[in-house]
Design an enzyme around this catalytic site. Structure first.
Site, PDB file in Angstrom:
ATOM      1  N   HIS A 140      -8.729   0.590  -4.560  1.00  0.00           N
ATOM      2  CA  HIS A 140      -8.689   1.866  -3.848  1.00  0.00           C
ATOM      3  C   HIS A 140      -8.010   1.631  -2.479  1.00  0.00           C
ATOM      4  O   HIS A 140      -8.138   0.540  -1.911  1.00  0.00           O
ATOM      5  CB  HIS A 140     -10.132   2.377  -3.672  1.00  0.00           C
ATOM      6  CG  HIS A 140     -10.216   3.723  -3.039  1.00  0.00           C
ATOM      7  ND1 HIS A 140     -10.132   3.898  -1.673  1.00  0.00           N
ATOM      8  CD2 HIS A 140     -10.344   4.953  -3.574  1.00  0.00           C
ATOM      9  CE1 HIS A 140     -10.213   5.185  -1.399  1.00  0.00           C
ATOM     10  NE2 HIS A 140     -10.345   5.850  -2.549  1.00  0.00           N
TER      11      HIS A 140
ATOM     12  N   VAL B 294      -8.640   2.116   0.573  1.00  0.00           N
ATOM     13  CA  VAL B 294      -9.378   1.557   1.712  1.00  0.00           C
ATOM     14  C   VAL B 294      -9.735   0.085   1.500  1.00  0.00           C
ATOM     15  O   VAL B 294     -10.167  -0.575   2.437  1.00  0.00           O
ATOM     16  CB  VAL B 294     -10.683   2.328   2.058  1.00  0.00           C
ATOM     17  CG1 VAL B 294     -10.382   3.733   2.479  1.00  0.00           C
ATOM     18  CG2 VAL B 294     -11.695   2.262   0.937  1.00  0.00           C
ATOM     19  N   LYS B 295      -9.553  -0.435   0.289  1.00  0.00           N
ATOM     20  CA  LYS B 295      -9.943  -1.824   0.007  1.00  0.00           C
ATOM     21  C   LYS B 295      -8.848  -2.784   0.506  1.00  0.00           C
ATOM     22  O   LYS B 295      -7.950  -2.385   1.218  1.00  0.00           O
ATOM     23  CB  LYS B 295     -10.255  -1.986  -1.486  1.00  0.00           C
ATOM     24  CG  LYS B 295     -11.268  -0.962  -2.032  1.00  0.00           C
ATOM     25  CD  LYS B 295     -12.704  -1.215  -1.566  1.00  0.00           C
ATOM     26  CE  LYS B 295     -13.644  -0.050  -1.791  1.00  0.00           C
ATOM     27  NZ  LYS B 295     -14.064   0.198  -3.148  1.00  0.00           N
ATOM     28  N   ILE B 296      -8.914  -4.051   0.101  1.00  0.00           N
ATOM     29  CA  ILE B 296      -8.067  -5.080   0.736  1.00  0.00           C
ATOM     30  C   ILE B 296      -6.599  -4.969   0.288  1.00  0.00           C
ATOM     31  O   ILE B 296      -5.686  -5.068   1.106  1.00  0.00           O
ATOM     32  CB  ILE B 296      -8.617  -6.486   0.417  1.00  0.00           C
ATOM     33  CG1 ILE B 296     -10.113  -6.557   0.735  1.00  0.00           C
ATOM     34  CG2 ILE B 296      -7.814  -7.566   1.129  1.00  0.00           C
ATOM     35  CD1 ILE B 296     -10.481  -6.830   2.150  1.00  0.00           C
TER      36      ILE B 296
END
Ligand SMILES: *Cc1c(COP(=O)(O)O)cnc(C)c1O
Length: 382
Positions: A185, A187-189
């Site tokens: 997603h 917002v993830k890394i």
């Protein structure tokens, strides 16, 4: 508004996606196995199955481990709802293990105590899902040892932790678990827009998850239940889903993977700056366990005076700082209350939640932006 998390898209990423758009395959082409191979090589796992999101990866992982009605799944209450919902999708009973007061990860002591009780009442879990909160690995060696003793399977929810390390090795190598899942997603890394992957060292689990990703269908004669009619033949062996990811997304993920180590290094530099600037304020900064090098998906502070949380949160938001709270304990959600959970069931997770605020943490956060966050926070607490 300075968000709490944000993706970074480069011209190389755009070129990689564009190349797929000009190619023969938009889905089920070569980019998906290309991304799977690259990420499994990075992590040191044998196989990877990329899917449309990490929620689907968790669901598919539970099904592959045979989780069903009459079984129990335990996870952390300090997580996104998906880590628990996957058990409900399979018809299993979901329960939680309270968190550690320092790392906010599943507590090994609480897990062991709950296992002792469950063994006595013949209600042991089939699957345990430790969640690597904020990107920091759980104590997987100890959890794995308990798995051997009490006979449960382990899925690591490493949605926050791609690029992180545990005992000197990459999270995702599945040394202490059956399956590890990642989320991509934005917002993830690293991101694929929407996307996820399940990694495993067990070829049978990988084959099974590949079938579940695509309707339960196989084209491999070795997996068929009766002789193949010919090279056109496929067989639906079980009820699967359409959990596929597109080649455009896989190409984006593969391109992002080239910068994964740089991203994690940037996150560590930002965390070190926050740690130094916030020392002395009436709050706890994230504790780093010596066995773990966190991927630092989040930078959650914990206010010592929980009565200040709302005012500090609102003050940060009013100043254009897009703070967030991770996480509202899953067992306090209305859907889980209807299943019988109550306030007070998992006090560590609830106490942590009462003071938690996630500050902006993403690789392109500038020092000027970060100083603004720090300045506003100091003013609000001053
Ligand atoms: C984001 C997240 C998920 C779900 O990921 P999606 O790819 O959005 O489905 C699951 N577990 C945790 C801990 C997450 O943070």
């Amino acid at each position: 508004m300075i968000p709490y998390g944000r993706q970074d898209i480069t011209p190389e990423d755009i070129a990689a996606v564009e190349a797929v758009l000009h190619s023969d395959f938009l889905t089920q082409g070569p980019a998906v196995p290309g991304f799977e191979k690259a990420l499994t090589a990075y992590c040191g796992a044998a196989r990877g199955v990329a899917v449309c999101n990490a929620t689907a990866a968790l669901h598919m992982a539970c099904l592959a481990l045979g989780l069903g009605p009459g079984d129990r799944l335990w996870t952390s209450p300090n997580t996104f709802v998906a880590s628990a919902n996957c058990g409900l999708y399979c018809g299993a009973e979901v329960d939680f293990v309270d968190t550690d007061p320092l790392t906010y990860n599943m507590s090994v002591e609480a897990l062991e105590a709950k296992l002792v009780q469950a063994a006595a009442s013949n209600s042991l879990p089939k699957v345990v899902i430790p969640v690597h909160f904020a990107g920091q690995s759980c104590e997987m060696r100890e959890i794995h040892a308990l798995g051997q003793k009490y006979g449960f399977r382990i899925i690591e929810d490493a949605s926050h932790a791609v690029g992180g390390r545990y005992l000197g090795e990459a999270v995702g190598n599945c040394r202490y678990s059956d399956i590890t899942i990642f989320s991509f997603h934005p917002v993830k890394i690293i991101t694929t827009g929407e996307g996820g992957m399940a990694l495993t060292n067990d070829p049978a689990l990988a084959d099974h998850m590949e079938r579940l990703r695509s309707h339960g269908i196989t084209r491999d004669p070795a997996q068929m239940e009766s002789a193949s009619d010919g090279p056109w033949h496929y067989q639906q062996i079980e009820l699967g889903y359409n959990f596929r990811i597109t080649d455009m997304q896989a190409a984006l993920g593969h391109s992002q993977l080239q910068r994964l180590d740089d991203y994690v290094a940037r996150r560590h530099a930002i965390a070190a700056r926050y740690d130094a600037a916030l020392a002395g304020l009436p709050l706890s900064t994230p504790h780093q366990h010596p066995d773990s090098r966190s991927a630092l998906h989040l930078y959650p502070i914990r206010l010592h005076a929980t009565s200040q949380r709302r005012q500090v949160f609102e003050g940060l938001r009013a100043a254009g700082i897009g703070v967030n709270v991770h996480y509202i304990p899953v067992h306090t959600q209305p859907h889980y209350r209807r299943l019988g959970f109550r306030d007070g069931d998992f006090p560590e997770a609830e106490n942590y939640y009462a003071g938690a605020i996630s500050l902006p943490m993403f690789p392109t956060l500038t020092p000027v932006q970060q100083d603004e966050v720090i300045g506003v926070l100091k003013r609000l607490l001053g």
